[in-house]
Design an enzyme around this catalytic site. Sequence first.
Site, PDB file in Angstrom:
ATOM      1  N   GLU A  93      16.316   5.628  -7.757  1.00  0.00           N
ATOM      2  CA  GLU A  93      15.846   4.763  -6.671  1.00  0.00           C
ATOM      3  C   GLU A  93      16.956   4.623  -5.618  1.00  0.00           C
ATOM      4  O   GLU A  93      18.099   4.334  -5.950  1.00  0.00           O
ATOM      5  CB  GLU A  93      15.444   3.388  -7.239  1.00  0.00           C
ATOM      6  CG  GLU A  93      15.233   2.297  -6.223  1.00  0.00           C
ATOM      7  CD  GLU A  93      14.206   2.626  -5.129  1.00  0.00           C
ATOM      8  OE1 GLU A  93      13.112   3.118  -5.444  1.00  0.00           O
ATOM      9  OE2 GLU A  93      14.534   2.388  -3.938  1.00  0.00           O
TER      10      GLU A  93
ATOM     11  N   ARG B 240       3.198  -8.875  -5.267  1.00  0.00           N
ATOM     12  CA  ARG B 240       3.714  -7.524  -5.531  1.00  0.00           C
ATOM     13  C   ARG B 240       4.940  -7.537  -6.437  1.00  0.00           C
ATOM     14  O   ARG B 240       5.111  -6.656  -7.293  1.00  0.00           O
ATOM     15  CB  ARG B 240       4.113  -6.849  -4.210  1.00  0.00           C
ATOM     16  CG  ARG B 240       2.966  -6.225  -3.501  1.00  0.00           C
ATOM     17  CD  ARG B 240       3.412  -5.663  -2.165  1.00  0.00           C
ATOM     18  NE  ARG B 240       2.264  -5.093  -1.508  1.00  0.00           N
ATOM     19  CZ  ARG B 240       2.004  -3.798  -1.408  1.00  0.00           C
ATOM     20  NH1 ARG B 240       2.855  -2.910  -1.879  1.00  0.00           N
ATOM     21  NH2 ARG B 240       0.926  -3.364  -0.823  1.00  0.00           N
TER      22      ARG B 240
ATOM     23  N   TYR C  93      -6.245 -13.658   0.757  1.00  0.00           N
ATOM     24  CA  TYR C  93      -6.609 -14.061  -0.608  1.00  0.00           C
ATOM     25  C   TYR C  93      -5.419 -14.787  -1.229  1.00  0.00           C
ATOM     26  O   TYR C  93      -4.275 -14.598  -0.797  1.00  0.00           O
ATOM     27  CB  TYR C  93      -7.011 -12.852  -1.472  1.00  0.00           C
ATOM     28  CG  TYR C  93      -6.058 -11.686  -1.486  1.00  0.00           C
ATOM     29  CD1 TYR C  93      -4.910 -11.683  -2.262  1.00  0.00           C
ATOM     30  CD2 TYR C  93      -6.318 -10.551  -0.723  1.00  0.00           C
ATOM     31  CE1 TYR C  93      -4.047 -10.605  -2.286  1.00  0.00           C
ATOM     32  CE2 TYR C  93      -5.459  -9.456  -0.729  1.00  0.00           C
ATOM     33  CZ  TYR C  93      -4.327  -9.489  -1.518  1.00  0.00           C
ATOM     34  OH  TYR C  93      -3.459  -8.415  -1.531  1.00  0.00           O
TER      35      TYR C  93
ATOM     36  N   ASP D 209       2.120   7.687  -2.271  1.00  0.00           N
ATOM     37  CA  ASP D 209       2.161   7.803  -0.812  1.00  0.00           C
ATOM     38  C   ASP D 209       2.824   9.103  -0.359  1.00  0.00           C
ATOM     39  O   ASP D 209       2.580   9.564   0.756  1.00  0.00           O
ATOM     40  CB  ASP D 209       2.926   6.609  -0.212  1.00  0.00           C
ATOM     41  CG  ASP D 209       2.033   5.390  -0.019  1.00  0.00           C
ATOM     42  OD1 ASP D 209       0.889   5.402  -0.502  1.00  0.00           O
ATOM     43  OD2 ASP D 209       2.489   4.419   0.634  1.00  0.00           O
TER      44      ASP D 209
HETATM   45  C1  LIG Z   1      -0.653  -4.026   4.517  1.00  0.00           C
HETATM   46  C2  LIG Z   1      -0.846  -3.200   3.281  1.00  0.00           C
HETATM   47  C3  LIG Z   1      -1.654  -3.670   2.247  1.00  0.00           C
HETATM   48  C4  LIG Z   1      -1.879  -2.896   1.113  1.00  0.00           C
HETATM   49  N1  LIG Z   1      -2.658  -3.384   0.102  1.00  0.00           N
HETATM   50  C5  LIG Z   1      -2.881  -2.628  -1.006  1.00  0.00           C
HETATM   51  C6  LIG Z   1      -3.691  -3.120  -2.083  1.00  0.00           C
HETATM   52  O1  LIG Z   1      -4.174  -4.258  -2.050  1.00  0.00           O
HETATM   53  N2  LIG Z   1      -3.920  -2.311  -3.155  1.00  0.00           N
HETATM   54  C7  LIG Z   1      -3.368  -1.062  -3.241  1.00  0.00           C
HETATM   55  O2  LIG Z   1      -3.613  -0.368  -4.236  1.00  0.00           O
HETATM   56  N3  LIG Z   1      -2.571  -0.564  -2.248  1.00  0.00           N
HETATM   57  C8  LIG Z   1      -2.313  -1.326  -1.142  1.00  0.00           C
HETATM   58  N4  LIG Z   1      -1.487  -0.859  -0.157  1.00  0.00           N
HETATM   59  C9  LIG Z   1      -0.856   0.460  -0.305  1.00  0.00           C
HETATM   60  C10 LIG Z   1       0.352   0.426  -1.243  1.00  0.00           C
HETATM   61  O3  LIG Z   1       1.246  -0.600  -0.853  1.00  0.00           O
HETATM   62  C11 LIG Z   1       1.084   1.758  -1.231  1.00  0.00           C
HETATM   63  O4  LIG Z   1       0.175   2.819  -1.236  1.00  0.00           O
HETATM   64  C12 LIG Z   1       1.966   1.865  -2.469  1.00  0.00           C
HETATM   65  O5  LIG Z   1       2.865   0.784  -2.537  1.00  0.00           O
HETATM   66  C13 LIG Z   1       2.723   3.196  -2.477  1.00  0.00           C
HETATM   67  O6  LIG Z   1       3.491   3.267  -3.653  1.00  0.00           O
HETATM   68  P1  LIG Z   1       4.510   4.460  -3.857  1.00  0.00           P
HETATM   69  O7  LIG Z   1       5.207   4.156  -5.140  1.00  0.00           O
HETATM   70  O8  LIG Z   1       3.820   5.774  -3.698  1.00  0.00           O
HETATM   71  O9  LIG Z   1       5.533   4.369  -2.629  1.00  0.00           O
HETATM   72  P2  LIG Z   1       6.536   3.187  -2.250  1.00  0.00           P
HETATM   73  O10 LIG Z   1       6.054   1.872  -2.665  1.00  0.00           O
HETATM   74  O11 LIG Z   1       6.868   3.398  -0.814  1.00  0.00           O
HETATM   75  O12 LIG Z   1       7.833   3.485  -3.136  1.00  0.00           O
HETATM   76  C14 LIG Z   1       8.714   4.531  -2.832  1.00  0.00           C
HETATM   77  C15 LIG Z   1      10.068   4.222  -3.449  1.00  0.00           C
HETATM   78  O13 LIG Z   1      10.902   5.368  -3.271  1.00  0.00           O
HETATM   79  C16 LIG Z   1      12.172   4.946  -2.834  1.00  0.00           C
HETATM   80  N5  LIG Z   1      12.753   6.088  -2.084  1.00  0.00           N
HETATM   81  C17 LIG Z   1      12.421   6.504  -0.854  1.00  0.00           C
HETATM   82  N6  LIG Z   1      13.145   7.598  -0.513  1.00  0.00           N
HETATM   83  C18 LIG Z   1      13.943   7.865  -1.576  1.00  0.00           C
HETATM   84  C19 LIG Z   1      14.916   8.877  -1.837  1.00  0.00           C
HETATM   85  N7  LIG Z   1      15.210   9.817  -0.934  1.00  0.00           N
HETATM   86  N8  LIG Z   1      15.555   8.862  -3.034  1.00  0.00           N
HETATM   87  C20 LIG Z   1      15.271   7.901  -3.975  1.00  0.00           C
HETATM   88  N9  LIG Z   1      14.350   6.914  -3.767  1.00  0.00           N
HETATM   89  C21 LIG Z   1      13.694   6.909  -2.581  1.00  0.00           C
HETATM   90  C22 LIG Z   1      11.906   3.717  -1.977  1.00  0.00           C
HETATM   91  O14 LIG Z   1      13.040   2.899  -1.845  1.00  0.00           O
HETATM   92  C23 LIG Z   1      10.780   3.062  -2.777  1.00  0.00           C
HETATM   93  O15 LIG Z   1      11.276   2.190  -3.775  1.00  0.00           O
HETATM   94  C24 LIG Z   1      -1.259  -1.621   0.995  1.00  0.00           C
HETATM   95  C25 LIG Z   1      -0.420  -1.161   2.023  1.00  0.00           C
HETATM   96  C26 LIG Z   1      -0.205  -1.943   3.154  1.00  0.00           C
HETATM   97  C27 LIG Z   1       0.705  -1.415   4.240  1.00  0.00           C
END
Ligand SMILES: Cc1cc2nc3c(=O)[nH]c(=O)nc-3n(C[C@H](O)[C@H](O)[C@H](O)COP(=O)(O)OP(=O)(O)OC[C@H]3O[C@@H](n4cnc5c(N)ncnc54)[C@H](O)[C@@H]3O)c2cc1C
Length: 420
Positions: A34, A108, A228, A307
């Site tokens: 991370e 969260r 909510y 993502d």
């Molecule tokens: C306003 C809003 C509301 C939302 N509501 C919902 C909801 O109700 N339900 C739902 O399912 N989804 C929701 N989402 C979507 C959800 O928040 C994201 O899709 C999800 O958090 C993505 O998770 P992830 O683990 O793929 O990426 P992230 O949460 O972005 O995690 C990526 C991690 O990688 C780390 N990182 C980045 N680059 C590097 C690197 N080079 N080396 C090492 N580590 C790195 C970052 O620090 C981070 O900790 C919402 C999004 C938004 C914007």
Amino acid sequence: MSRPIEVLVVGGGLGGLTTALALRQRGLEVTVLEAANELGEVGAGIQTAPNASRILMGLGLLSQMRAIHTQPEDQVRRRWADGSIIASKPLGRAVQEQYGAPYWHYHRADLHRMLLDACLDPERPGAVVRFAVGCRVAELDLTDPARPAALTDGGQRWAADVVVGADGIRSRVRDLVGAPDTLVFSGEMAYRVLIPGKRIADDPATRFLLDRYHSTIWYGPDRHLVHYFIRGGQYLNVVGIVPCSPEIETTWSGSVPVGELVAAYPGWDDRVPAMLSKAEDNVTAWAMSYRRRDPRWVFGRVALLGDACHAMLPYQAQGASQAMEDAAVLAEELGSVTQAGIDGALVRYVARRAKHAGMVQAASLENMRFYHLPDGPEQRARDAALQQFHGESDVSYDWLWRGTPLDDPDVVPFDYEFRR
Ligand SMILES: Cc1cc2nc3c(=O)[nH]c(=O)nc-3n(C[C@H](O)[C@H](O)[C@H](O)COP(=O)(O)OP(=O)(O)OC[C@H]3O[C@@H](n4cnc5c(N)ncnc54)[C@H](O)[C@@H]3O)c2cc1C
């Protein structure tokens, strides 16, 4: 006997942690890198629809989810100008009975903590997940195709049998494997804030929000508003999506004054400013981007997840939920092979997930227009469609909430006697 498969997960967000836990549960050895110095999540709410709740239940987390959840009893859609209810759909027990898994809300940070604790719990099946924080992946070394390695900007080298890029919408791993640049700015931004529930309860104009927990969406021209309660009413989680301001388009995110949030909803029903003006000094704004659909998620022994491969607009609240589905499928596939079967397992992971997640991406994008129609014939047709509640776009709730079929869902039976 071949040694356990080693996986390096880049990124400790909700997607990365669910992946680490699911892989651990299947007997794989997992290390999470991370970039941030501390693991955690932003101060905001999140929902897990049944498709995601089912995965977390399959990871043996039901009792932990119960400890941190808030259950909305209905999904309520309101019209911007007078707050009249366009449609209302029962959630609560009705969803649990139909889908065998709940639709719940959380802070969260609580959801993230729950996953982290499970990854680190020595009593759980499989080897405890290793974490390295402050490790930003800067390069990949793919010289040995069977042992990809991540190089951090601090000069460390971490090799494994598989590298999973779960590093979010601006994924470095994605760029390093040469995946196409699919990032698109939507032109909108999201205001996010947690409003103390006590302030909502103390005002007769907003107290009605606590009568029964809802998941509420207000629809208006060019903008919408979602709210909510989380932590059993401690906070009202608010997300307001509006056209992006020039400031946030430049900085991508930042703190904004409460007055700006209130002013973003001019002429809306009086209950909207009454609610929004109760925010304290913790309103943030985030420019909204998404990724275009792209079905290639695997590059040799490097796989993308969450993502990093299917970032979507939050108009179905499914981004993290889809990442959790990725995690479950990847774990099923990698958990059912030995070293010799890794490449095939990764191919099957993408085959089972990319089309599904791509459809949710497309539906979320479609909702951008659908949610923000100006008053008129199209808006009236939309409101009539919302009353049917089959879904808001081309994907139905039924399809979405049943999720990607799993071979072995491991689901603990849901206890319908449970009440919040
Ligand atoms: C306003 C809003 C509301 C939302 N509501 C919902 C909801 O109700 N339900 C739902 O399912 N989804 C929701 N989402 C979507 C959800 O928040 C994201 O899709 C999800 O958090 C993505 O998770 P992830 O683990 O793929 O990426 P992230 O949460 O972005 O995690 C990526 C991690 O990688 C780390 N990182 C980045 N680059 C590097 C690197 N080079 N080396 C090492 N580590 C790195 C970052 O620090 C981070 O900790 C919402 C999004 C938004 C914007």
